[in-house]
Each structure stands twice: as structure tokens, then as C-alpha cells.
Design a protein around this motif. Structure first.
Motif, PDB file in Angstrom:
ATOM      1  N   GLY A  17       0.814  -1.213   0.000  1.00 22.85           N
ATOM      2  CA  GLY A  17       0.000   0.000   0.000  1.00 22.85           C
ATOM      3  C   GLY A  17       0.845   1.260   0.000  1.00 22.85           C
ATOM      4  O   GLY A  17       0.559   2.216  -0.734  1.00 22.85           O
ATOM      5  N   ARG A  18       1.902   1.275   0.812  1.00 25.10           N
ATOM      6  CA  ARG A  18       2.799   2.445   0.840  1.00 25.10           C
ATOM      7  C   ARG A  18       3.478   2.637  -0.516  1.00 25.10           C
ATOM      8  O   ARG A  18       3.622   3.765  -0.989  1.00 25.10           O
ATOM      9  CB  ARG A  18       3.849   2.289   1.944  1.00 25.10           C
ATOM     10  CG  ARG A  18       3.303   2.552   3.341  1.00 25.10           C
ATOM     11  CD  ARG A  18       4.405   2.638   4.367  1.00 25.10           C
ATOM     12  NE  ARG A  18       5.256   1.455   4.413  1.00 25.10           N
ATOM     13  CZ  ARG A  18       5.020   0.380   5.157  1.00 25.10           C
ATOM     14  NH1 ARG A  18       3.956   0.332   5.931  1.00 25.10           N
ATOM     15  NH2 ARG A  18       5.851  -0.645   5.141  1.00 25.10           N
ATOM     16  N   TYR A  19       3.893   1.529  -1.126  1.00 24.56           N
ATOM     17  CA  TYR A  19       4.528   1.591  -2.441  1.00 24.56           C
ATOM     18  C   TYR A  19       3.551   2.169  -3.472  1.00 24.56           C
ATOM     19  O   TYR A  19       3.901   3.062  -4.247  1.00 24.56           O
ATOM     20  CB  TYR A  19       4.982   0.188  -2.845  1.00 24.56           C
ATOM     21  CG  TYR A  19       5.566   0.083  -4.232  1.00 24.56           C
ATOM     22  CD1 TYR A  19       6.733   0.759  -4.573  1.00 24.56           C
ATOM     23  CD2 TYR A  19       4.959  -0.705  -5.197  1.00 24.56           C
ATOM     24  CE1 TYR A  19       7.276   0.650  -5.850  1.00 24.56           C
ATOM     25  CE2 TYR A  19       5.495  -0.825  -6.473  1.00 24.56           C
ATOM     26  CZ  TYR A  19       6.660  -0.146  -6.789  1.00 24.56           C
ATOM     27  OH  TYR A  19       7.191  -0.260  -8.050  1.00 24.56           O
ATOM     28  N   ALA A  24       1.484   6.667  -6.789  1.00 28.78           N
ATOM     29  CA  ALA A  24       0.356   7.555  -7.071  1.00 28.78           C
ATOM     30  C   ALA A  24       0.758   9.016  -6.885  1.00 28.78           C
ATOM     31  O   ALA A  24       0.433   9.862  -7.725  1.00 28.78           O
ATOM     32  CB  ALA A  24      -0.827   7.207  -6.163  1.00 28.78           C
ATOM     33  N   ALA A  25       1.460   9.319  -5.806  1.00 26.67           N
ATOM     34  CA  ALA A  25       1.898  10.698  -5.559  1.00 26.67           C
ATOM     35  C   ALA A  25       2.809  11.166  -6.693  1.00 26.67           C
ATOM     36  O   ALA A  25       2.694  12.303  -7.173  1.00 26.67           O
ATOM     37  CB  ALA A  25       2.615  10.794  -4.215  1.00 26.67           C
ATOM     38  N   ARG A  26       3.679  10.279  -7.150  1.00 24.42           N
ATOM     39  CA  ARG A  26       4.572  10.620  -8.268  1.00 24.42           C
ATOM     40  C   ARG A  26       3.767  10.902  -9.533  1.00 24.42           C
ATOM     41  O   ARG A  26       4.018  11.867 -10.247  1.00 24.42           O
ATOM     42  CB  ARG A  26       5.540   9.457  -8.497  1.00 24.42           C
ATOM     43  CG  ARG A  26       6.718   9.832  -9.346  1.00 24.42           C
ATOM     44  CD  ARG A  26       7.718   8.712  -9.466  1.00 24.42           C
ATOM     45  NE  ARG A  26       8.082   8.141  -8.183  1.00 24.42           N
ATOM     46  CZ  ARG A  26       8.594   6.928  -8.032  1.00 24.42           C
ATOM     47  NH1 ARG A  26       8.798   6.153  -9.073  1.00 24.42           N
ATOM     48  NH2 ARG A  26       8.906   6.479  -6.836  1.00 24.42           N
ATOM     49  N   SER A  34       0.084  19.419  -7.106  1.00 21.94           N
ATOM     50  CA  SER A  34       0.937  19.557  -5.923  1.00 21.94           C
ATOM     51  C   SER A  34       0.341  18.723  -4.805  1.00 21.94           C
ATOM     52  O   SER A  34      -0.797  18.965  -4.395  1.00 21.94           O
ATOM     53  CB  SER A  34       0.999  21.017  -5.466  1.00 21.94           C
ATOM     54  OG  SER A  34       1.509  21.827  -6.490  1.00 21.94           O
ATOM     55  N   VAL A  35       1.083  17.755  -4.330  1.00 21.22           N
ATOM     56  CA  VAL A  35       0.628  16.942  -3.199  1.00 21.22           C
ATOM     57  C   VAL A  35       0.833  17.775  -1.938  1.00 21.22           C
ATOM     58  O   VAL A  35       1.945  18.227  -1.660  1.00 21.22           O
ATOM     59  CB  VAL A  35       1.408  15.609  -3.122  1.00 21.22           C
ATOM     60  CG1 VAL A  35       1.048  14.846  -1.853  1.00 21.22           C
ATOM     61  CG2 VAL A  35       1.123  14.762  -4.363  1.00 21.22           C
ATOM     62  N   GLY A  45     -11.925   8.698   9.347  1.00 29.36           N
ATOM     63  CA  GLY A  45     -11.167   7.865   8.422  1.00 29.36           C
ATOM     64  C   GLY A  45      -9.907   8.545   7.931  1.00 29.36           C
ATOM     65  O   GLY A  45      -9.362   9.424   8.595  1.00 29.36           O
ATOM     66  N   GLU A  46      -9.475   8.133   6.757  1.00 27.01           N
ATOM     67  CA  GLU A  46      -8.206   8.605   6.203  1.00 27.01           C
ATOM     68  C   GLU A  46      -8.354   8.950   4.726  1.00 27.01           C
ATOM     69  O   GLU A  46      -9.041   8.253   3.987  1.00 27.01           O
ATOM     70  CB  GLU A  46      -7.147   7.521   6.349  1.00 27.01           C
ATOM     71  CG  GLU A  46      -5.811   7.860   5.737  1.00 27.01           C
ATOM     72  CD  GLU A  46      -4.802   6.740   5.853  1.00 27.01           C
ATOM     73  OE1 GLU A  46      -3.953   6.644   4.962  1.00 27.01           O
ATOM     74  OE2 GLU A  46      -4.858   5.960   6.816  1.00 27.01           O
ATOM     75  N   ILE A  47      -7.681  10.027   4.335  1.00 27.15           N
ATOM     76  CA  ILE A  47      -7.548  10.378   2.922  1.00 27.15           C
ATOM     77  C   ILE A  47      -6.120  10.011   2.536  1.00 27.15           C
ATOM     78  O   ILE A  47      -5.164  10.465   3.167  1.00 27.15           O
ATOM     79  CB  ILE A  47      -7.792  11.883   2.670  1.00 27.15           C
ATOM     80  CG1 ILE A  47      -9.220  12.274   3.067  1.00 27.15           C
ATOM     81  CG2 ILE A  47      -7.525  12.218   1.206  1.00 27.15           C
ATOM     82  CD1 ILE A  47      -9.491  13.770   2.996  1.00 27.15           C
ATOM     83  N   ASP A  48      -5.976   9.198   1.484  1.00 28.43           N
ATOM     84  CA  ASP A  48      -4.646   8.761   1.068  1.00 28.43           C
ATOM     85  C   ASP A  48      -3.781   9.928   0.624  1.00 28.43           C
ATOM     86  O   ASP A  48      -2.650  10.092   1.081  1.00 28.43           O
ATOM     87  CB  ASP A  48      -4.729   7.713  -0.053  1.00 28.43           C
ATOM     88  CG  ASP A  48      -5.381   6.422   0.409  1.00 28.43           C
ATOM     89  OD1 ASP A  48      -5.246   6.064   1.597  1.00 28.43           O
ATOM     90  OD2 ASP A  48      -6.021   5.761  -0.436  1.00 28.43           O
ATOM     91  N   ILE A  49      -4.309  10.747  -0.299  1.00 28.41           N
ATOM     92  CA  ILE A  49      -3.551  11.892  -0.813  1.00 28.41           C
ATOM     93  C   ILE A  49      -4.499  13.076  -0.986  1.00 28.41           C
ATOM     94  O   ILE A  49      -5.598  12.922  -1.512  1.00 28.41           O
ATOM     95  CB  ILE A  49      -2.891  11.573  -2.172  1.00 28.41           C
ATOM     96  CG1 ILE A  49      -1.878  10.425  -2.026  1.00 28.41           C
ATOM     97  CG2 ILE A  49      -2.210  12.812  -2.766  1.00 28.41           C
ATOM     98  CD1 ILE A  49      -1.291   9.946  -3.342  1.00 28.41           C
TER      99      ILE A  49
END
Length: 133
Positions: A17-19, A24-26, A34-35, A45-49
Motif C-alpha cells: 500500500g505504501r509503495y 500515485a503521488a509521483r 501539488s501533493v 477515516g483517512e484520505i490517502d492523498i
């Protein structure tokens, strides 16, 4: 462990998941965004990006899967894992983000999905769908 997962399997899944989130950020950055936050959490909960695309705020869900091995049954595509309940939660989380960070930007808010499929060999496949939810 829930679902019979072993601690090693859970760690491997978290690493995958981290990979996927890094890829995805790249991809988002390469697309000119811009991240501004990764793995933003609140009680709901959580937002990934969280990213900016011009004057729009982008809430991005990332799903990463390993490709099926030879002879294995077909795997579920990462995009298929984002069902209506998940998109509803992403909308609520976007509202929480906006409440915590000064309200909606001039360009509004968009929810994007990034699917990452990691094959046994070769480069991962990264798909970005804008305004998917």
C-alpha cells in the motif's frame, strides 16, 4: 488477526500500500498537481492523498493490488474496490478536510482514484481517473 491474516502478511500488505501511494503521488506530481498531504487522518477515516490541481482541491483514493499469478483466478481490479460506501466516506472526509483547512477553494473539490497493479515482473501499471466519485 482479522480474516486469518498473519502478521507478516499484514506487514507485506501495508508495504504494498505504501509503495502504491508513493507511485500515485509521483503520477499526480507528473500530471502537474501539488501533493499537500498524505495519509491525512481524522476520526471518520483517512484520505490517502490530498493535492491541488490548479485552484481545485483533489481528494485521492489509492488502491494497490498485485497482479494474479499464473494459474490463479482473476483478481479484482483496484478500481472495483471503490464502491458507493467508500465514495460516500471520501465525500464526508473531504468535508472534514475543508472544515479543518479554511473551506472550499475557488476551483471546488474533486475526488480522484489511482489504481496501481504490480505485476510479478515488469513495471507497475498506474491508472489515474479524475473526478471518479
Amino acid at each position: 488477526m482479522a480474516g486469518g491474516a498473519s502478521p507478516g502478511r499484514t506487514a507485506a500488505r501495508q508495504a504494498l500500500g505504501r509503495y502504491g501511494e508513493e507511485l500515485a503521488a509521483r503520477r499526480l506530481t507528473e500530471a502537474g498537481m501539488s501533493v499537500i498531504a498524505r495519509n491525512w487522518r481524522c476520526r471518520a477515516g483517512e484520505i490517502d492523498i490530498v493535492a491541488r490541481d490548479g485552484d481545485a482541491l483533489v481528494v485521492c483514493e489509492v488502491k494497490t493490488r498485485r497482479a494474479a499469478r499464473g494459474g490463479s483466478p482473476m483478481f479484482e481490479h483496484p478500481m472495483a474496490a471503490v464502491r458507493p460506501g467508500k465514495t460516500d466516506r471520501l465525500r464526508r472526509l473531504a468535508g472534514r478536510w475543508l472544515a479543518d483547512h479554511g473551506g472550499p477553494p475557488a476551483g471546488g473539490v474533486r475526488i480522484d482514484l489511482v489504481a496501481v497493479v504490480v505485476p510479478r515482473r515488469g513495471a507497475p501499471v498506474v491508472e489515474h481517473v479524475r473526478g471518479a466519485a
